[in-house]
Structure formats: structure tokens, C-alpha cells
Design a protein around this motif. Structure first.
Motif, short mmCIF file in Angstrom:
data_model
loop_
_atom_site.label_atom_id
_atom_site.label_comp_id
_atom_site.label_asym_id
_atom_site.label_seq_id
_atom_site.Cartn_x
_atom_site.Cartn_y
_atom_site.Cartn_z
N LEU A 64 0.82 -1.21 0.00
CA LEU A 64 0.00 0.00 0.00
C LEU A 64 0.86 1.26 0.00
N PHE A 65 1.98 1.22 0.71
CA PHE A 65 2.88 2.37 0.78
C PHE A 65 3.42 2.71 -0.61
N VAL A 66 3.91 1.70 -1.33
CA VAL A 66 4.47 1.93 -2.67
C VAL A 66 3.38 2.34 -3.64
N GLN A 67 2.23 1.69 -3.54
CA GLN A 67 1.11 2.02 -4.44
C GLN A 67 0.65 3.47 -4.23
N ASP A 68 0.60 3.88 -2.96
CA ASP A 68 0.21 5.26 -2.65
C ASP A 68 1.23 6.26 -3.18
N PHE A 69 2.51 5.94 -3.03
CA PHE A 69 3.57 6.82 -3.55
C PHE A 69 3.43 6.99 -5.07
N ALA A 70 3.23 5.87 -5.77
CA ALA A 70 3.10 5.92 -7.23
C ALA A 70 1.88 6.74 -7.63
N ALA A 71 0.79 6.59 -6.90
CA ALA A 71 -0.43 7.33 -7.22
C ALA A 71 -0.22 8.83 -7.02
N ARG A 72 0.43 9.22 -5.90
CA ARG A 72 0.68 10.64 -5.63
C ARG A 72 1.58 11.27 -6.68
N LYS A 73 2.49 10.48 -7.22
CA LYS A 73 3.44 10.98 -8.22
C LYS A 73 2.97 10.74 -9.66
N SER A 74 1.80 10.13 -9.79
CA SER A 74 1.24 9.80 -11.12
C SER A 74 2.22 8.93 -11.93
N ILE A 75 2.80 7.95 -11.25
CA ILE A 75 3.73 7.01 -11.88
C ILE A 75 3.01 5.69 -12.11
N PRO A 76 3.03 5.14 -13.31
CA PRO A 76 2.39 3.84 -13.56
C PRO A 76 2.91 2.78 -12.58
N PHE A 77 1.97 2.01 -12.02
CA PHE A 77 2.31 1.06 -10.96
C PHE A 77 1.93 -0.36 -11.38
N HIS A 78 2.85 -1.31 -11.15
CA HIS A 78 2.62 -2.70 -11.50
C HIS A 78 2.83 -3.56 -10.25
N ALA A 171 18.54 10.70 2.10
CA ALA A 171 17.10 10.52 2.25
C ALA A 171 16.55 11.37 3.39
N ARG A 172 17.29 11.44 4.48
CA ARG A 172 16.82 12.24 5.62
C ARG A 172 16.88 13.72 5.28
N SER A 173 17.93 14.13 4.57
CA SER A 173 18.03 15.55 4.22
C SER A 173 16.93 15.98 3.26
N GLU A 174 16.44 15.02 2.46
CA GLU A 174 15.37 15.32 1.51
C GLU A 174 13.98 15.08 2.08
N GLY A 175 13.92 14.62 3.33
CA GLY A 175 12.63 14.38 3.99
C GLY A 175 11.86 13.22 3.40
N LEU A 176 12.58 12.18 2.92
CA LEU A 176 11.92 11.04 2.29
C LEU A 176 11.35 10.09 3.34
N SER A 177 10.30 9.37 2.95
CA SER A 177 9.71 8.33 3.80
C SER A 177 10.01 6.98 3.18
N TRP A 178 10.11 5.97 4.04
CA TRP A 178 10.34 4.61 3.54
C TRP A 178 9.86 3.61 4.57
N ARG A 179 9.77 2.37 4.16
CA ARG A 179 9.35 1.28 5.04
C ARG A 179 10.56 0.52 5.55
N GLU A 180 10.52 0.08 6.81
CA GLU A 180 11.58 -0.74 7.37
C GLU A 180 11.12 -2.21 7.34
N ASP A 181 11.96 -3.07 6.78
CA ASP A 181 11.68 -4.51 6.74
C ASP A 181 12.25 -5.14 8.00
N SER A 182 11.37 -5.60 8.87
CA SER A 182 11.82 -6.15 10.16
C SER A 182 12.71 -7.38 9.98
N SER A 183 12.56 -8.10 8.85
CA SER A 183 13.36 -9.31 8.64
C SER A 183 14.84 -8.97 8.40
N ASN A 184 15.12 -7.71 8.05
CA ASN A 184 16.52 -7.31 7.82
C ASN A 184 17.32 -7.27 9.12
#
Length: 439
Positions: A64-78, A171-184
Motif C-alpha cells: 500500500l505504501f508503494v502504491q500510494d507513492f506511485a499514485a501521488r506521483k502519477s507514476i504507472p504502478f505494477h 534521504a533524511r536531508s530530503e525528507g523522504l519516507s520509507w518502510r523498514e523490513d523487520s526481517s533485515n
């Protein structure tokens, strides 16, 4: 970092501004940073996300996070929802292998459907170091030590010059958001043990450990290119292929330093591993003619002057040849059957056979020769073991093993492709000829 990124992709000609690409995006720090860099650099791209459905709601939230990002940026999502556990079970592979197979198969599908130029993945400098050490721990050759390349086929890695620390700081200087994978954070996997335990200690040993490692890997990569050129020249000079049999001159091993490595790289295309390659090299250098080695699909035979390799023959089921048959089909070769009258023409080509029809008892049997088989070769009155006959012809084992014979009432009439039996030959009294002619 944006300027350094643009300079890198321009210097390496990694990305064509006139083409559109596919970004593999998990939603994690690295791929979200690459998405931002591509956007700032004016690169056109679609986004592909694979939900491996291995971490329950966490996997769904990544999607959902990636899909929402693509939608906000109007980027085709697969999107692909992968049945990863089912794939592991059906293909008998590890979870990591299954995930890799599924994601890259999906990317290839999208590239073809959308006519995109290549897949962009967010592997970076730390991934490169981890990959090389993983390869070393598993056992590797020069490619494994060289690591990942900036581009291989339709896979492009534009972040390889950048460290994880640089990427996170940007990423922090640009104020980007991302998901953390707990398995890492778990150390169940070897890569995570390297990442969290071994490599931090290694980097702390010297202030310039990272720079020295990367410089060493660059030199090894360049050495690999030199080796590849030498190998190509060596194989073109000393190896050949004829009728499905690959040969390499043993003399080539004696004339080059490092020939054990050269031989391994020649043999590995046939599925032989490094230990087998060492044994084959040892047998060839010592002149142990007749030694046989097997991979899953191939046989290697150390002969007098060459190492010979061929694909394993499928077990041959004996077959019968009737009077009315017009062709003998042996799979890899076939023969036309001609009933003719005696004349001036006598075919002396050993690939073919002219037999006295009236001396044959039908149906004829065709089978692979066996130990203990005997026949009297054309021109000889006494019998000879087929094994001795093939040895006299100096036929290597891998060419000898699949040899087939034609039998009439249990007697060998022809060793196919080599010699007819004296008793079955045509004479002045022959009234009809049974002629097998290779197509």
C-alpha cells in the motif's frame, strides 16, 4: 548526491533520457531513494512491486505504501502478489531463490508488455561488499569476487558507487519516507549475519578498510576482464566441436600457466564443478588416458591427445527393422533403406552398409553393442571382440559407448558407422542388396 548520481549515470551511459525504465521498488530506504533520484534527474519510469506475502500485514502495508507513492506521483504502478511458499514447495528451492525467481520473471514480463528499456534496482556499495563476501564464503571464482556490475543485460544498478550511510543521509536531508523490513534485523540469514556482525567489525579494523576493499575489488574486476580475453583466445585456439563432441587439446594445459583455471571455465559450461575440473586436469597432465568423469548431463573422457566431452546418451531401447521398412531412425542420425540389384557401384563408405539381402534373417535387431559381442570384420575370417575392434580403431570411450550394431538372427551384420561383417557382404552371387545409406 543528486549531482553525483547524474554524473555517474552519464559517465557510465547507464540511463538514456529518451527511454522509459522500470524501477523495482520494495518501499525500503534504497529503492525509495532511487525513485527520488530518478524523479529529480528527469528519468521516466514505471514502478513494479512484488508482495511476497511472507510477513503478513507488514507485506500488505509495504504494498500500500508503494502504491500510494506511485499514485501521488502519477507514476504507472505494477503489482504482483506472489505465492512464494507454493513456489518454494513446487520448485524445491530456498525462500531467497524463490523470491529472486518470482520478482525477475515479473520484471521481464512488465518490460515486454510496456516496452520499457530496462529494470533499475537499488543495490548499493554495501550490498556489493556483502555480495562479494557471501560469494567467498560459499566458494567462488573470479566473477564472484568481482561482484555485481553496473549493468548486466536488462538489469541496471545505478546506486553501486554510493554507501548505505550516504543514501540514508541523503534521504533524511530530503525528507523522504520509507518502510523498514523487520526481517533485515534478524540474523537467520547469512547476509544479515555479515551485515550486522562481521562487516562492521572488519570496517572498524582500519580507517580506510572500505576504500581499500573497494579498490581491491576494482582491480580484481579488471583482472577478470583480462582473464576473459585470455580465455576466449585460448578456447578459440585449442577447443572445437564436431557432431556434438567437444574437444580440448591436452597440450593446451601444458603450455599455459594457470591452466587449471582455464580448464575449469571451459568445463563448467557442461556442469562440471571445480573439484571435478582439478581431477580432470590432473589425469590429463599425467596422461591417464581413458579416465571418465560425469556431470549431471555430460561425460568427459581424458583421451590420448584431447579431453573429450559429450552429452550423456539416453538409454537406447533396442528396435526391430522389418523387410518393408524404408528408414532406420536412431534419433541423432537416420538411414534410408534401399533394396537394389547388384551392379557396378559398391559403396565402400563405412558410414553406410551394403548387405546381401538373402543372407539376412528378418526382422533385424538394432541395439547398443555389449561387452562379449563378437563378429568377423569384413576381410577377416576369424571373429574378433567388438571391444577390441573399437580399440584398434582408436575410438575414444565417449564415442565408443553409444555405438550400435545390426543383428541378424543374433549375429552381428554391421557395426553401424564402422564395419560390416564379412559373412553379410555382397559377392558375385548376390541377387539383391539391402542398402543402408546415411541421410
Amino acid at each position: 548526491m543528486i549531482e553525483a548520481f547524474i554524473r555517474h549515470i552519464q559517465e557510465k551511459s547507464l540511463i538514456d533520457p529518451d527511454k522509459r525504465y522500470l524501477l523495482a521498488c520494495s518501499g525500503g530506504l534504497d529503492s525509495m531513494c532511487l525513485a527520488h533520484l530518478l524523479e529529480k534527474s528527469g528519468v521516466s519510469f514505471d514502478i513494479a512491486h512484488v508482495n511476497f506475502q511472507l510477513r503478513g500485514t507488514e507485506s500488505d502495508q509495504d504494498e500500500l505504501f508503494v502504491q500510494d507513492f506511485a499514485a501521488r506521483k502519477s507514476i504507472p504502478f505494477h503489482l504482483k502478489k506472489a505465492q512464494t511458499k507454493d513456489y518454494v514447495e513446487s520448485h524445491k528451492v530456498s525462500m531467497q531463490e524463490a523470491a529472486r525467481d518470482l520478482r525477475y520473471a515479473f520484471f521481464e514480463q512488465i518490460l515486454a508488455q510496456q516496452n520499457l528499456a530496462a529494470v533499475l534496482v537499488a543495490h548499493h556499495q554495501d550490498d556489493q561488499i556483502e555480495t562479494i563476501f557471501l560469494n567467498l564464503l560459499r566458494g567462488t571464482g573470479i566473477e564472484g569476487i568481482s561482484g555485481m556490475s553496473d549493468q548486466r543485460g536488462q538489469i541496471i544498478r545505478p546506486l553501486l558507487p554510493f554507501s548505505r550511510e550516504e543514501i540514508e543521509g541523503f534521504a533524511r536531508s530530503e525528507g523522504l519516507s520509507w518502510r523498514e523490513d523487520s526481517s533485515n534485523e534478524k540474523t537467520d540469514y547469512l547476509r544479515n549475519k555479515l551485515r550486522h556482525q562481521m562487516l562492521p567489525n572488519l570496517m572498524d579494523m582500519k580507517e580506510d578498510s572500505r576504500q581499500n576493499l573497494l579498490a581491491s575489488f576494482d582491480r580484481i574486476r579488471d583482472t577478470g576482464r583480462a582473464f576473459a580475453s585470455l580465455f576466449e583466445e585460448w578456447t578459440s585456439r585449442y577447443s572445437k566441436e564436431m557432431d556434438g563432441i567437444f574437444s580440448l587439446e591436452i597440450q593446451a594445459l601444458k603450455q599455459y600457466s594457470g591452466s587449471q583455471s582455464l580448464l575449469f571455465y571451459w568445463l563448467r559450461q557442461f556442469g562440471f564443478n571445480s573439484d571435478q575440473s582439478k581431477n580432470i586436469h590432473h589425469a590429463a597432465i599425467l596422461g591417464n588416458s581413458g579416465k571418465i568423469f560425469e556431470s549431471r548431463e555430460y561425460l568427459a573422457n581424458v583421451d590420448r591427445e584431447d579431453i573429450l566431452v559429450c552429452k550423456k546418451e539416453m538409454e537406447f531401447t533396442p528396435l526391430e527393422l522389418g523387410i518393408s521398412d524404408i528408414e532406420l531412425n536412431l534419433g541423432n542420425e537416420s538411414y534410408s533403406i534401399i533394396h537394389s540389384q547388384p551392379g557396378d557401384f559398391i559403396d565402400k563408405n563405412s558410414s553406410n552398409a551394403m548387405l546381401d539381402f538373402d543372407l539376412l534373417s528378418f526382422p533385424l535387431e538394432i541395439r547398443t553393442w555389449q561387452l562379449g559381442d563378437r563378429f568377423n570384420p569384413l576381410g577377416m575370417s576369424q571373429e574378433k571382440k567388438v571391444s577390441d575392434f573399437l580399440i584398434d580403431l582408436k575410438i575414444p570411450f565417449i564415442k565408443k559407448a553409444p555405438v550400435k550394431v545390426v543383428l541378424s538372427a543374433g549375429k552381428i551384420a554391421w557395426i553401424i558407422g564402422h564395419r560390416i561383417a564379412d559373412w553379410a557382404k555382397t559377392t558375385a552371387g548376390t541377387r539383391k542388396i539391402f542398402y543402408l545409406k546415411k541421410n
